[in-house]
Design a protein around this motif. Structure first.
Motif, short mmCIF file in Angstrom:
data_model
loop_
_atom_site.label_atom_id
_atom_site.label_comp_id
_atom_site.label_asym_id
_atom_site.label_seq_id
_atom_site.Cartn_x
_atom_site.Cartn_y
_atom_site.Cartn_z
N LYS A 36 0.63 -1.49 -0.09
CA LYS A 36 -0.24 -0.18 0.20
C LYS A 36 0.85 1.43 -0.65
CE LYS A 36 -2.71 -0.49 3.77
NZ LYS A 36 -4.38 -0.82 4.63
N PHE A 37 1.88 1.56 0.94
CA PHE A 37 3.07 2.83 0.80
C PHE A 37 3.52 2.42 -0.36
CE2 PHE A 37 1.99 2.34 6.21
CZ PHE A 37 2.44 3.72 5.89
N ILE A 38 3.57 1.81 -0.99
CA ILE A 38 4.81 1.55 -2.46
C ILE A 38 3.81 2.37 -3.63
CG2 ILE A 38 5.84 0.02 -3.41
CD1 ILE A 38 6.90 -1.45 -1.58
N LYS A 65 -0.47 1.25 -10.25
CA LYS A 65 -0.99 0.76 -9.66
C LYS A 65 -0.24 -0.36 -9.34
CE LYS A 65 -5.31 -1.09 -11.16
NZ LYS A 65 -7.12 -0.57 -12.54
N ILE A 66 -0.47 -1.14 -8.67
CA ILE A 66 -0.34 -2.35 -7.62
C ILE A 66 -0.84 -3.24 -8.56
CG2 ILE A 66 1.28 -3.79 -6.83
CD1 ILE A 66 3.14 -1.60 -5.51
N PHE A 81 -3.55 -2.09 -5.30
CA PHE A 81 -3.44 -1.10 -4.73
C PHE A 81 -3.27 -0.01 -5.65
CE2 PHE A 81 -1.56 -4.99 -3.21
CZ PHE A 81 -1.96 -5.19 -2.11
N GLU A 82 -3.96 0.77 -5.37
CA GLU A 82 -3.27 1.87 -5.66
C GLU A 82 -3.86 3.56 -4.32
OE1 GLU A 82 -5.28 3.92 -10.01
OE2 GLU A 82 -6.73 2.52 -8.45
N ASN A 83 -2.84 3.94 -4.58
CA ASN A 83 -2.67 5.12 -4.36
C ASN A 83 -3.11 4.83 -2.06
OD1 ASN A 83 -1.97 8.28 -3.74
ND2 ASN A 83 -4.15 8.95 -3.09
N ARG A 121 -9.76 -3.56 1.38
CA ARG A 121 -10.03 -3.00 2.33
C ARG A 121 -9.60 -3.63 3.69
NH1 ARG A 121 -16.55 -1.50 1.29
NH2 ARG A 121 -16.00 -0.35 -0.62
N ASP A 122 -8.32 -4.12 3.49
CA ASP A 122 -7.18 -5.07 4.53
C ASP A 122 -8.54 -5.86 5.09
OD1 ASP A 122 -5.58 -2.91 3.69
OD2 ASP A 122 -6.58 -1.57 5.05
#
Length: 203
Positions: free
Chosen positions: A171-173, A180-181, A192-194, A200-201
């Protein structure tokens, strides 16, 4: 329940216990799963993670002994990524490690704290952090970032479920490198984005 719970229901319950740190209920779910599919290493690993998070190292050792006695082997974690029509399986690399080191420094500046509960060994915190930094999905993502043009989405596949620390780190990366990962682990797709994830974890 009007029906007998199957392995999927018990596995979902065990996953929930990991998130909510409910050791007692986790033991009941694991016991049911050991009966249904004693050869599945995922149950043993998840239960060991729950015990490690609770600081119950004797129980972690006991899980390892049970795995040995039953001949259950944890599959080694590996991740792969396709860049320019070539598939790369991870595997360590000096350049990738250096880039990950820089990313780790920037992540900590953004407030990232490594979740060392994911390390199933009773060692010093510094060693735990080092162990986490070499998880295969982080290596694959780092390779994707340094091998593709800025803004290119990154897609990584993993044969096991991604750990809590890697999930938080990605998430940090995604925010730091502005990419967008997408990670497809053994349980689901994570987009994962921004700084946030589509799950939602909760996975």
């Amino acid at each position: 329940m009007p029906i007998k719970p199957d392995k999927f229901l018990w596995a979902s319950l065990l996953g929930g216990c990991r998130i909510h740190k409910n050791v007692e209920l986790a033991e009941k779910a694991a016991e049911a799963l050991f009966e249904i599919e004693p050869e599945n290493p995922a149950t043993y690993v998840t239960m060991a993670n729950i015990y490690a998070t609770a600081g119950k190292w004797a129980e972690v050792a006991k899980i390892r002994m049970i795995m040995d006695d039953r001949g259950v082997v944890k599959k080694p974690g590996k991740s792969w990524i396709e860049v320019k029509r070539k598939t790369h399986v991870f595997l360590k690399s000096k350049q990738i490690h250096e880039f990950l080191g820089e990313l780790s420094r920037r992540m900590k500046e953004e407030g990232f704290v490594p979740d060392t509960n994911s390390v199933l060994h009773d060692v010093e915190e510094e060693q735990k952090e080092q162990n986490l930094s070499y998880h295969s999905e982080k290596l694959a993502i780092a390779y994707g970032v340094i091998s593709t043009a800025a803004g290119t989405p990154i897609k990584v596949f993993k044969n096991l479920r991604t750990c809590v620390d890697c999930h938080t780190a990605i998430k940090f990366i995604s925010k730091i490198v502005d990419r967008k990962i997408v990670v497809r682990d053994s349980a689901r797709f994570h987009c994962f984005e921004n700084g946030s994830c589509s799950c939602r974890d909760y996975w």
